[in-house]
Write a protein that holds these residues in place. Structure first.
Motif, short mmCIF file in Angstrom:
data_model
loop_
_atom_site.label_atom_id
_atom_site.label_comp_id
_atom_site.label_asym_id
_atom_site.label_seq_id
_atom_site.Cartn_x
_atom_site.Cartn_y
_atom_site.Cartn_z
N ARG A 2 71.35 -21.36 26.15
CA ARG A 2 70.85 -22.08 24.98
C ARG A 2 69.82 -23.14 25.40
O ARG A 2 70.03 -23.84 26.37
N GLU A 3 68.75 -23.22 24.63
CA GLU A 3 67.77 -24.29 24.88
C GLU A 3 68.12 -25.47 23.98
O GLU A 3 68.16 -25.34 22.76
N TYR A 162 76.95 -21.01 13.11
CA TYR A 162 76.44 -22.11 13.95
C TYR A 162 76.26 -23.44 13.22
O TYR A 162 75.87 -24.43 13.83
N PHE A 169 70.03 -26.38 18.86
CA PHE A 169 69.61 -25.57 20.00
C PHE A 169 68.88 -24.32 19.54
O PHE A 169 68.94 -23.94 18.37
N PRO A 171 69.13 -20.44 20.21
CA PRO A 171 70.01 -19.46 20.86
C PRO A 171 69.19 -18.43 21.63
O PRO A 171 68.02 -18.20 21.30
N ASP A 172 69.81 -17.85 22.66
CA ASP A 172 69.08 -16.77 23.35
C ASP A 172 69.33 -15.45 22.63
O ASP A 172 70.24 -15.33 21.81
N GLU A 175 72.87 -13.92 22.72
CA GLU A 175 73.83 -14.58 21.84
C GLU A 175 73.65 -14.14 20.38
O GLU A 175 74.62 -13.88 19.67
#
Ligand code: IMP
Ligand code: MG
Length: 188
Positions: A2-3, A162, A169, A171-172, A175
């Motif tokens: 996660r960023e 979420y 964040f 998500p990638d 995910e």
């Protein structure tokens, strides 16, 4: 991975900064101002922001849904309207993120058309300035985003998931794939 976009601490300091400004700006209003949370995404932000506003305020909530049309146009529908008369009061619309700006402009127009507010101010945790299509500005902004990232957490959802995460964040893709599979197979 996660960023991270905004940590809990960064969210609270944004709420404090905006809350202080709203307190100063509306301190001398004759009538008590009304914060209107835009459901559902704007609710967590509004619930924290109000703790940092040190003048009497009132609260209400409003909700729209938006559908992608066949062309580039979008149809926005009112799902839930205000619950009391806000005539003569300053309104602050509180949302999670302003992207194209169509939803917020729709709400501003709706409120001016059906109620008689003194004025309407806008507040959003994020302003995606480069995605703007509608002519609307954000008066109180937590963070300006120049890149068009898809955000999740703290009200922001991916297929309703979420919203409860206490930070924001990106998500990638792995995910997001897991969430899609989960929704498909569990038939939630
Ligand atoms: P707009 O009408 O294009 O400004 O869209 C605003 C609404 O779209 C927001 O209130 C959100 O509900 C949703 N939205 C826009 N960007 C994101 C995002 O990055 N993550 C989750 N929801 C988003
Ligand atoms: Mg929203």
């Amino acid at each position: 991975m996660r960023e991270m976009v905004l940590t809990e601490e960064q969210i609270y300091s944004a709420c404090e900064r905006i809350g202080d400004r709203i307190t100063e700006d509306l301190r001398n209003d004759e009538r008590i101002p009304v914060l209107i949370g835009v459901m559902k995404g704007g609710v967590p932000f509004m619930m924290d922001l109000i703790k940092y506003i040190n003048i009497p305020i009132m609260m209400d909530f409003i909700q729209v849904s938006s559908y992608s049309g066949t062309s580039r146009s979008r149809e926005i529908k009112l799902v839930k309207d205000l619950t009391y008369d806000i005539e003569g009061r300053t309104i602050i619309l509180v949302d999670d993120v302003v992207d194209s700006g169509h939803s917020l402009l729709y709400l501003v127009n709706h409120i001016y058309e059906h109620y008689k507010p003194k004025k309407i101010l806008t507040c959003a945790l994020f302003d995606k300035v480069n995605a703007r299509e509608a002519d609307i500005k954000v008066d109180y902004c937590g963070k300006i985003l120049n890149e068009n990232k898809f955000l999740c957490g703290y009200g922001l959802d991916y297929y309703e998931v979420y919203r409860n995460v206490p930070y924001v964040f990106v998500p990638d893709t792995e995910e997001l794939g897991e969430i899609e599979n989960y929704l498909r197979f569990k038939k939630e």
